[in-house]
Design an enzyme around this catalytic site. Structure first.
Site, PDB file in Angstrom:
ATOM      1  CB  ILE A 201      -0.968   0.021   1.202  1.00  0.00           C
ATOM      2  CG1 ILE A 201      -0.212   0.072   2.531  1.00  0.00           C
ATOM      3  CG2 ILE A 201      -1.916  -1.158   1.176  1.00  0.00           C
ATOM      4  CD1 ILE A 201      -1.114   0.326   3.734  1.00  0.00           C
TER       5      ILE A 201
ATOM      6  CB  ALA B 163      -4.084   7.379  -2.500  1.00  0.00           C
ATOM      7  CG  HIS B 164       0.418   5.306  -3.932  1.00  0.00           C
ATOM      8  ND1 HIS B 164       1.683   5.833  -3.866  1.00  0.00           N
ATOM      9  CD2 HIS B 164      -0.368   6.322  -4.349  1.00  0.00           C
ATOM     10  CE1 HIS B 164       1.655   7.096  -4.229  1.00  0.00           C
ATOM     11  NE2 HIS B 164       0.410   7.418  -4.520  1.00  0.00           N
ATOM     12  CG  LEU B 165      -4.973   0.966  -2.238  1.00  0.00           C
ATOM     13  CD1 LEU B 165      -6.488   0.896  -2.246  1.00  0.00           C
ATOM     14  CD2 LEU B 165      -4.454   0.797  -0.820  1.00  0.00           C
TER      15      LEU B 165
END
Lengths: 507, 222
Positions: free
Chosen positions: A280, A437-439
């Protein structure tokens, strides 16, 4: 060109369609795949769970926009010792509507690892370079107009420069970003080039149709082959349903929703990898108060990054956000927060991103309840502390009077003399406020069917006809903002699928 | 489905919001009810399970928050104490050394802050007039995109704006107007594919097309 966007109010009853390819999702992966397939002459339907909102619909009312554009109003979080809030776009354009617009290619060392350790030579740097070139051209990955960065970026740059640390200028997918400072709730000037302005016009121009408010629930199979997708028409009364049958199905719902759909459909389970290796890129926020004014309203979200510690997996960047989001960064409320917010015109904000080594997991609990589990490792936590100290150094070097940290046990530094105390304090993950916000990486691509969910073509190893073209297929974390990587992978998957379907049709 | 706090839960929610909203000596507005209403709208966007947790959390504050008051002044429920005591108790929870206890209040703290500091009167008080700035920027960008129609554009990743049109020193000045220069038709270059000024009329045309022919090209199964 015409925008072929169909909402449930434009047809009655259930929706039943047949087409060559159905794409689930319209964000960075889905829109790219849909456009690529439509350009190849295929009959493509794109399904989106959220609604269609354009620039004029993006209001200044932040709570309203959170509800309109994001899943669960933006209040989603991973579970674990520390809960990490994360954002997922739920609208046409997906997370490209709500991101900061950073455009970074996948680092070469990561691509080499994918090529060599995962058996994916087609993802080697030299093979992907033309794809990156094309993606960046299409989405307008550009540097900011001179003068549009604003003081929040300026103090960060000044501090890093005075320390002699290496800076990198950000490319962002924008056409005249004029420093509105409202990226997260939909760009109010239309400058940010979300997929609504880039890939989707190509999709529409080539005959594609996009259906909104279609929440995919299950994949349809026929003799072991995936032949469609079914679900409910969301946010509309009457219990209406949709079913789309196709020669191929492309999932692009993101690294959380895609594995959940596979698990609900009981597909991809043979390898035991669905939902695993979930990363993440957690990040933490830092705020710094200066004597001099630092404009908190005008400027670009993030025009620079400090890459001095990139080899350690630490990136630092300024992050300009509206005042309401700043209020959340201080982890307080009432009169004490009010006092601090009165100084907002003297406060700079930034963040630290770590390329995480943890491996979270997405699973379904009884009754189909989604469970997103993630634990920050000690190794990653140590880098967060180091990163926060380095970012504090940047701000002190630029003249900050005090720096506010995301650590419960040590929320504030008053001078550089406090830095050794911070480094020695070893705050625990549960005492740290993260955000992401980086999954990525919950259905990873691998050349071996036991190690990955999808093959090098993006097709599920054990479910022919089903492809994935989103962040979930990343074989590992990448350490930079992921939208360009997602688009490049989606482009590769879609081009191969188009070749395959076209060849089959020709035969 | 609409969501609203009801009965005693509403009283607790109001007490919590009242303790959390910003106040300044020279800020005369009482924003508690407006913020409460906005918080309800945010909770409305949550799954039913989260809505239930939000209500359960309120009752935890009501009956147990006295234990977190550093002064331990009273064991009365939260809704019966004055705002200062209420704020002290909630602060005690928010800054508690045990993370699990702190987390009980984090969602409310986040929602209240977002809803309060986004209010136009609060932004205006703080001198952060975001709404006016957004309008100013939309106008400027429109002007810059129009200027691009008459000139050759640099390839990615180079920035678009020509400093001769708009000086970098003035770029973030409210009300700034870009200068129109060298806009002769002979120098027309490639147009921006994504310029919204170009896309807008097409959007309107497309909407009517989509309404009239939602399923052109593919068959509607029986």
């Amino acid at each position: 060109m015409s925008e072929r966007v169909v909402s449930p109010s434009q047809y009655e009853g259930d929706l039943r369609l047949t087409c060559d390819v159905v794409v689930v999702g319209s964000g960075a992966g889905g829109a790219t795949a849909a456009a690529t397939l439509a350009e190849a002459g295929l009959d493509v339907v794109c399904l989106e769970e959220g609604g269609y909102y354009r620039t004029a619909d993006y209001s200044a009312d932040i709570p309203s926009m959170l509800r309109t554009l994001m899943r669960n109003g933006g209040a989603t979080a991973t579970m674990g010792r520390a809960q990490v809030p994360y954002l997922e776009g739920k609208c046409v354009g997906g997370s490209t509507v709500i991101n900061g617009g950073m455009c970074w290619r996948t680092p070469e060392k990561i691509l080499h690892t994918w090529a060599q350790e995962r058996g994916l030579p087609e993802l080697a740097p030299d093979r992907l370079e033309p794809v990156f070139d094309e993606v960046e051209r299409i989405i307008h990955a550009r540097y900011q107009d001179a003068g549009s960065e604003g003081e929040n970026n300026d103090v960060f740059r000044e501090g890093a420069t005075s320390l002699g640390w290496k800076l990198s200028k950000n490319k962002r997918n924008q056409v005249h970003c004029v420093g509105s400072n409202d990226c997260v709730t939909g760009c109010p000037s239309g400058a940010k080039q979300s997929t609504i302005f880039t890939w989707l016009p190509r999709f529409w121009a080539n005959g594609g149709a996009l259906y909104t408010h279609c929440r995919a629930e299950r994949l349809v199979t026929d003799h072991g082959r995936v032949t469609g997708v079914t679900g409910v028409i969301a946010d509309h009364p009457g219990g209406r349903r949709f079913t789309v049958r196709a020669r191929a199905v492309v999932l692009a719902g993101g690294a959380v929703q895609t594995p959940l759909l596979l698990l609900r459909s009981r597909l991809g389970g043979a390898c035991g990898q669905v939902g695993r290796h979930f990363t993440i890129h957690p990040n933490v926020k830092v705020a710094a108060r200066f004597d001099r004014p630092v404009d908190s309203v005008r400027g670009a979200h993030q025009a620079w990054q400090c890459v001095e510690f990139e080899r350690d997996g630490i990136l630092m960047a300024p992050g300009l956000v509206p005042v309401a989001f700043r209020s959340v960064a201080f982890n307080d409320f009432g009169p004490r927060l009010a006092q601090r917010m009165r100084d907002h015109g003297h406060v700079a904000t930034g963040g630290i991103l770590v390329d995480d080594h943890a491996a979270g997991r997405i699973s379904l609990l009884p009754m189909g309840i989604p469970f997103v589990h993630y634990e920050v490792t000690e190794h990653d936590q140590a880098r967060f502390v180091l990163g926060a100290a380095r970012l504090a150094e940047i701000y002190f070097a630029a003249g900050a009077r005090e720096v506010f940290l995301p650590f419960h046990a040590m929320p504030r530094l008053r001078s550089p003399d406090d830095l050794p105390k911070l480094l020695a304090s070893k705050p625990r993950p549960e005492d740290t406020e993260y955000f992401t916000a980086h999954l990525m990486g919950s259905c990873r691509m691998d050349a071996h069917p036991r190690r990955g969910v999808v093959d090098p073509d993006g097709q599920l190893w054990d479910a022919p006809g089903l492809y994935i073209a989103d962040a979930s297929i990343m074989p590992s974390t990448i350490g930079v903002n992921p939208q360009v990587t997602i688009m490049a992978l989606a482009r590769v998957v879609a081009m191969k699928l188009a070749d395959r379907l076209s060849a089959r049709a020709a035969a | 489905m609409t969501f609203a706090f009801r009965g005693h839960s509403r009283l607790i929610a109001r007490a919590v919001v009242d303790a959390m909203v910003p106040r300044w000596p020279d800020f005369e507005h009482d924003i508690t009810d407006e913020v409460l209403s906005r918080v309800e709208r945010l909770i409305e966007g949550q799954p039913a399970a989260v809505q239930s947790i939000c209500v359960a959390g309120l009752w935890f504050f009501e009956v147990a928050s006295f234990a977190f008051d550093p002064r331990f002044a009273s064991i009365r429920p939260l809704t019966t104490v004055d705002r200062e005591t209420c704020e002290r108790r909630l602060t005690g929870i928010s800054h508690h050394p045990v993370a699990a206890i702190r987390k009980t209040i984090l969602l409310y703290q986040t929602f209240v802050n977002l809803c309060a500091y986004d209010l136009p009167i609060v932004e205006a008080y703080l001198g952060a007039e975001r709404r006016a700035w957004r309008k100013d920027r939309a106008r400027l960008r429109e002007a810059l995109v129009q200027l691009d129609e008459g000139r050759a554009l640099p390839p990615v990743p180079l920035p678009l704006a020509d400093p001769k049109h708009l000086s970098p020193a003035e770029y973030l000045t409210p009300g700034v107007e870009p200068k129109r220069i060298n806009a002769s038709p002979a120098r027309r270059g490639p147009r921006l594919e994504a310029a919204e000024s170009e896309a807008r009329p097409q959007a309107q045309a497309a909407e009517s097309t989509a309404k009239a022919r939602p399923q052109r090209k593919r068959s509607q199964a029986k």
